[in-house]
Structure formats: structure tokens, C-alpha cells
Design a protein around this motif. Sequence first.
Motif, PDB file in Angstrom:
ATOM      1  N   LEU A  28       0.824  -1.207   0.000  1.00 34.31           N
ATOM      2  CA  LEU A  28       0.000   0.000   0.000  1.00 34.31           C
ATOM      3  C   LEU A  28       0.863   1.265   0.000  1.00 34.31           C
ATOM      4  O   LEU A  28       0.503   2.275  -0.614  1.00 34.31           O
ATOM      5  CB  LEU A  28      -0.922  -0.008   1.222  1.00 34.31           C
ATOM      6  CG  LEU A  28      -2.101  -0.978   1.164  1.00 34.31           C
ATOM      7  CD1 LEU A  28      -2.850  -0.975   2.492  1.00 34.31           C
ATOM      8  CD2 LEU A  28      -3.061  -0.599   0.036  1.00 34.31           C
ATOM      9  N   LYS A  29       2.007   1.233   0.691  1.00 33.02           N
ATOM     10  CA  LYS A  29       2.902   2.397   0.679  1.00 33.02           C
ATOM     11  C   LYS A  29       3.440   2.649  -0.726  1.00 33.02           C
ATOM     12  O   LYS A  29       3.534   3.788  -1.186  1.00 33.02           O
ATOM     13  CB  LYS A  29       4.049   2.173   1.657  1.00 33.02           C
ATOM     14  CG  LYS A  29       3.661   2.315   3.111  1.00 33.02           C
ATOM     15  CD  LYS A  29       4.871   2.114   4.015  1.00 33.02           C
ATOM     16  CE  LYS A  29       4.480   2.237   5.484  1.00 33.02           C
ATOM     17  NZ  LYS A  29       5.652   2.036   6.389  1.00 33.02           N
ATOM     18  N   MET A  30       3.792   1.581  -1.418  1.00 29.22           N
ATOM     19  CA  MET A  30       4.293   1.732  -2.783  1.00 29.22           C
ATOM     20  C   MET A  30       3.204   2.291  -3.700  1.00 29.22           C
ATOM     21  O   MET A  30       3.451   3.186  -4.517  1.00 29.22           O
ATOM     22  CB  MET A  30       4.781   0.379  -3.295  1.00 29.22           C
ATOM     23  CG  MET A  30       5.396   0.420  -4.681  1.00 29.22           C
ATOM     24  SD  MET A  30       6.064  -1.178  -5.178  1.00 29.22           S
ATOM     25  CE  MET A  30       4.595  -2.204  -5.115  1.00 29.22           C
ATOM     26  N   VAL A  31       1.980   1.782  -3.545  1.00 27.24           N
ATOM     27  CA  VAL A  31       0.868   2.273  -4.366  1.00 27.24           C
ATOM     28  C   VAL A  31       0.558   3.721  -4.027  1.00 27.24           C
ATOM     29  O   VAL A  31       0.283   4.550  -4.913  1.00 27.24           O
ATOM     30  CB  VAL A  31      -0.364   1.370  -4.176  1.00 27.24           C
ATOM     31  CG1 VAL A  31      -1.573   1.976  -4.865  1.00 27.24           C
ATOM     32  CG2 VAL A  31      -0.100  -0.019  -4.721  1.00 27.24           C
ATOM     33  N   GLY A  32       0.586   4.083  -2.732  1.00 30.74           N
ATOM     34  CA  GLY A  32       0.329   5.462  -2.334  1.00 30.74           C
ATOM     35  C   GLY A  32       1.367   6.424  -2.881  1.00 30.74           C
ATOM     36  O   GLY A  32       1.043   7.542  -3.288  1.00 30.74           O
ATOM     37  N   ALA A  33       2.633   6.007  -2.930  1.00 32.89           N
ATOM     38  CA  ALA A  33       3.676   6.861  -3.508  1.00 32.89           C
ATOM     39  C   ALA A  33       3.440   7.079  -4.998  1.00 32.89           C
ATOM     40  O   ALA A  33       3.634   8.187  -5.523  1.00 32.89           O
ATOM     41  CB  ALA A  33       5.047   6.232  -3.274  1.00 32.89           C
ATOM     42  N   ARG A  34       2.994   6.030  -5.688  1.00 36.60           N
ATOM     43  CA  ARG A  34       2.696   6.179  -7.113  1.00 36.60           C
ATOM     44  C   ARG A  34       1.514   7.122  -7.334  1.00 36.60           C
ATOM     45  O   ARG A  34       1.526   7.934  -8.271  1.00 36.60           O
ATOM     46  CB  ARG A  34       2.390   4.814  -7.719  1.00 36.60           C
ATOM     47  CG  ARG A  34       3.601   3.895  -7.835  1.00 36.60           C
ATOM     48  CD  ARG A  34       3.192   2.554  -8.415  1.00 36.60           C
ATOM     49  NE  ARG A  34       4.318   1.631  -8.487  1.00 36.60           N
ATOM     50  CZ  ARG A  34       4.207   0.363  -8.866  1.00 36.60           C
ATOM     51  NH1 ARG A  34       3.015  -0.128  -9.212  1.00 36.60           N
ATOM     52  NH2 ARG A  34       5.284  -0.415  -8.918  1.00 36.60           N
ATOM     53  N   MET A  35       0.510   7.050  -6.488  1.00 36.15           N
ATOM     54  CA  MET A  35      -0.650   7.916  -6.635  1.00 36.15           C
ATOM     55  C   MET A  35      -0.278   9.384  -6.391  1.00 36.15           C
ATOM     56  O   MET A  35      -0.777  10.290  -7.055  1.00 36.15           O
ATOM     57  CB  MET A  35      -1.760   7.481  -5.680  1.00 36.15           C
ATOM     58  CG  MET A  35      -2.394   6.152  -6.044  1.00 36.15           C
ATOM     59  SD  MET A  35      -3.650   5.614  -4.847  1.00 36.15           S
ATOM     60  CE  MET A  35      -4.864   6.909  -5.074  1.00 36.15           C
ATOM     61  N   LYS A  36       0.621   9.636  -5.427  1.00 36.75           N
ATOM     62  CA  LYS A  36       1.053  11.008  -5.184  1.00 36.75           C
ATOM     63  C   LYS A  36       1.844  11.556  -6.367  1.00 36.75           C
ATOM     64  O   LYS A  36       1.755  12.752  -6.685  1.00 36.75           O
ATOM     65  CB  LYS A  36       1.902  11.055  -3.925  1.00 36.75           C
ATOM     66  CG  LYS A  36       1.108  10.860  -2.634  1.00 36.75           C
ATOM     67  CD  LYS A  36       2.014  10.938  -1.416  1.00 36.75           C
ATOM     68  CE  LYS A  36       1.205  10.719  -0.134  1.00 36.75           C
ATOM     69  NZ  LYS A  36       2.083  10.771   1.075  1.00 36.75           N
ATOM     70  N   GLN A  37       2.621  10.720  -7.010  1.00 39.15           N
ATOM     71  CA  GLN A  37       3.361  11.187  -8.183  1.00 39.15           C
ATOM     72  C   GLN A  37       2.447  11.523  -9.348  1.00 39.15           C
ATOM     73  O   GLN A  37       2.703  12.444 -10.106  1.00 39.15           O
ATOM     74  CB  GLN A  37       4.357  10.102  -8.616  1.00 39.15           C
ATOM     75  CG  GLN A  37       5.512   9.907  -7.654  1.00 39.15           C
ATOM     76  CD  GLN A  37       6.443   8.791  -8.104  1.00 39.15           C
ATOM     77  OE1 GLN A  37       6.200   8.134  -9.123  1.00 39.15           O
ATOM     78  NE2 GLN A  37       7.495   8.546  -7.324  1.00 39.15           N
ATOM     79  N   ARG A  38       1.336  10.786  -9.461  1.00 43.29           N
ATOM     80  CA  ARG A  38       0.398  11.074 -10.558  1.00 43.29           C
ATOM     81  C   ARG A  38      -0.297  12.399 -10.347  1.00 43.29           C
ATOM     82  O   ARG A  38      -0.523  13.158 -11.281  1.00 43.29           O
ATOM     83  CB  ARG A  38      -0.641   9.959 -10.645  1.00 43.29           C
ATOM     84  CG  ARG A  38      -0.067   8.641 -11.149  1.00 43.29           C
ATOM     85  CD  ARG A  38      -1.152   7.574 -11.199  1.00 43.29           C
ATOM     86  NE  ARG A  38      -0.612   6.289 -11.623  1.00 43.29           N
ATOM     87  CZ  ARG A  38      -1.323   5.157 -11.689  1.00 43.29           C
ATOM     88  NH1 ARG A  38      -2.614   5.185 -11.346  1.00 43.29           N
ATOM     89  NH2 ARG A  38      -0.768   4.041 -12.090  1.00 43.29           N
ATOM     90  N   PHE A  39      -0.681  12.686  -9.110  1.00 49.11           N
ATOM     91  CA  PHE A  39      -1.426  13.909  -8.836  1.00 49.11           C
ATOM     92  C   PHE A  39      -0.492  15.019  -8.333  1.00 49.11           C
ATOM     93  O   PHE A  39      -0.955  16.012  -7.864  1.00 49.11           O
ATOM     94  CB  PHE A  39      -2.515  13.637  -7.783  1.00 49.11           C
ATOM     95  CG  PHE A  39      -3.550  12.650  -8.275  1.00 49.11           C
ATOM     96  CD1 PHE A  39      -4.511  13.026  -9.183  1.00 49.11           C
ATOM     97  CD2 PHE A  39      -3.510  11.330  -7.849  1.00 49.11           C
ATOM     98  CE1 PHE A  39      -5.449  12.124  -9.628  1.00 49.11           C
ATOM     99  CE2 PHE A  39      -4.443  10.411  -8.291  1.00 49.11           C
ATOM    100  CZ  PHE A  39      -5.427  10.810  -9.191  1.00 49.11           C
TER     101      PHE A  39
END
Length: 270
Positions: A259-270
Motif C-alpha cells: 500500500l505504501k508503494m501504491v500510495g507513492a505512485r498515486m502522489k506522483q500522478r497527482f
Amino acid sequence: MAHKSHRQKALQAQLEAQPTLSLVSQKTKKPKVVEQSMDIDGDDDVLISSSSSTLPSTSTAEQTNATASTSSGSGFAPLPQSQTNNGVLKGEFRRIPIPPHRMTPLKKEWVNLYTPMVDMLGLQVRMNTMRRSVELKTSGHTVDTGAIQKGADFVKAFSLGFDVNDALALLRLDDLYLDSFEIKDVKTLHGDHLSRAIGRIAGEGGKVKFSIENASRTRIVLADTHIHILGSVQNIKIARDAIVSLILGSPPGKVYAHLKMVGARMKQRF
């Protein structure tokens, strides 16, 4: 010679009679009269004037048909504004059943439930205690064509166990949806195995559930073996994948790292 002169007279009479027959036939045929020149006298002038007066009407009819066919891609003319009625379906009705264990919270939060549906959507709302349901109906103040569907999703989210403030996001945003599934849809578990799977999803004091909600930006309701998720399509997929991995037996630490890895990817997108 007398016999020959009589035959000549008969032929001459036939020749004289042929032009008259052709003139009569030409006069009886109306389309040929229009094609003739303008130096024809008598009734032919009347026919020409009457046919010329009818020609514009046919041309205008063809023009209207052409414009109607070009105005819409299907070939049909568009409906007038009086029949469209601004796209609102009057008299549309929905009945949302409420589970028995949610009737008491419904009565406590009734003011907070019907107020946004009436003010924001312009719906008519009532609680039917005999049927244990909430009934929605469009009115003259309803502007949005999807208002009754939004109201039905809002009431359904509350009936599933979501908080009123969380369910209110369904009325304000257009890209939020509800997703529901059971633990047995992922894996058939019985007895203590089922209890341990529910415990892995909830965590101690609900820590695992809250961490999944914060990482995926969703809201999760864990009702026995039923799991309900509220959020966008992409966020629902992230939360569902984390819950499925917990049901299959993955340790919470591994799920946290993912989930931390996915959350970091989501922050980079937005």
C-alpha cells in the motif's frame, strides 16, 4: 376512277383526324403540358400557371425533409422543446429497502438524510415504516436527470453502514461508486479460518482497515462476511486487492508495504 377518288378521300380524312387525336392525347397528359413551350393558347396557359404554383410547395417540402434528415444523424426530426421538457422525467419513483438493524440509525439521522436530497436534488422523500423502506420521487424542482439515481445510491450507502457524511460524497461527486462482495467470493472459509480472515482485514482496533482506507482514499464497511467499499473505480480496485490478499493469508506487514508503494505512485500522478 370514282373508286380511287373515294379511297383517296378516306385516306385524307384519316390523315386529317390524326393530328386532332394527338392534340387531345397531349392535352390529357398533364406532365407533357408543363414541358411544352409558352406559346400554347387556351386552357394550356391555365395548366401551366397551376402547375407552376404547385412546384414551390413541393420544393419547400423537399427542403424541409432534407433539413430534418440532416439535423439529426438518425434521419428523424428533433422533438420540440414542449415535448422534451428539459430532459426531466416526471413521476419517476424509487423504493430503497432498509435492513431491520439500520432502521434505528435511519430514524436518528433522518433529518440529515432527507435535507440534502430535497435541497440539492429537488426530490420528494418519505420514510415508509410499514414497508421498511425509503421512497424517492421526482418533482417539478428536479433539474438533473440522474438525481433520483444519486439519491438512491445515497440511501443505499447509508443502509449498508456508511456514515452520513461519507455517503454525502455520492451527491456531490459524480465518479464515486459502491462495490460489495463477500469473503466466500474470494475463498471458501469456515469456522476459525473465517474468523481469522475477518480479523486480518479489521486488525487490532480497526488499524488495518483504517490504513487501507487512508492509502486507497476509500471508505470500507466490514459487516460480518460482507465487505462494502465506497470510492472511485481506481481506488476501489486498490482497496479490493489489499483485502483479497489479506483473505488469502498474506501478513499485514506485506500488505502495508504494497500500500505504501501504491500510495507513492498515486502522489506522483497527482
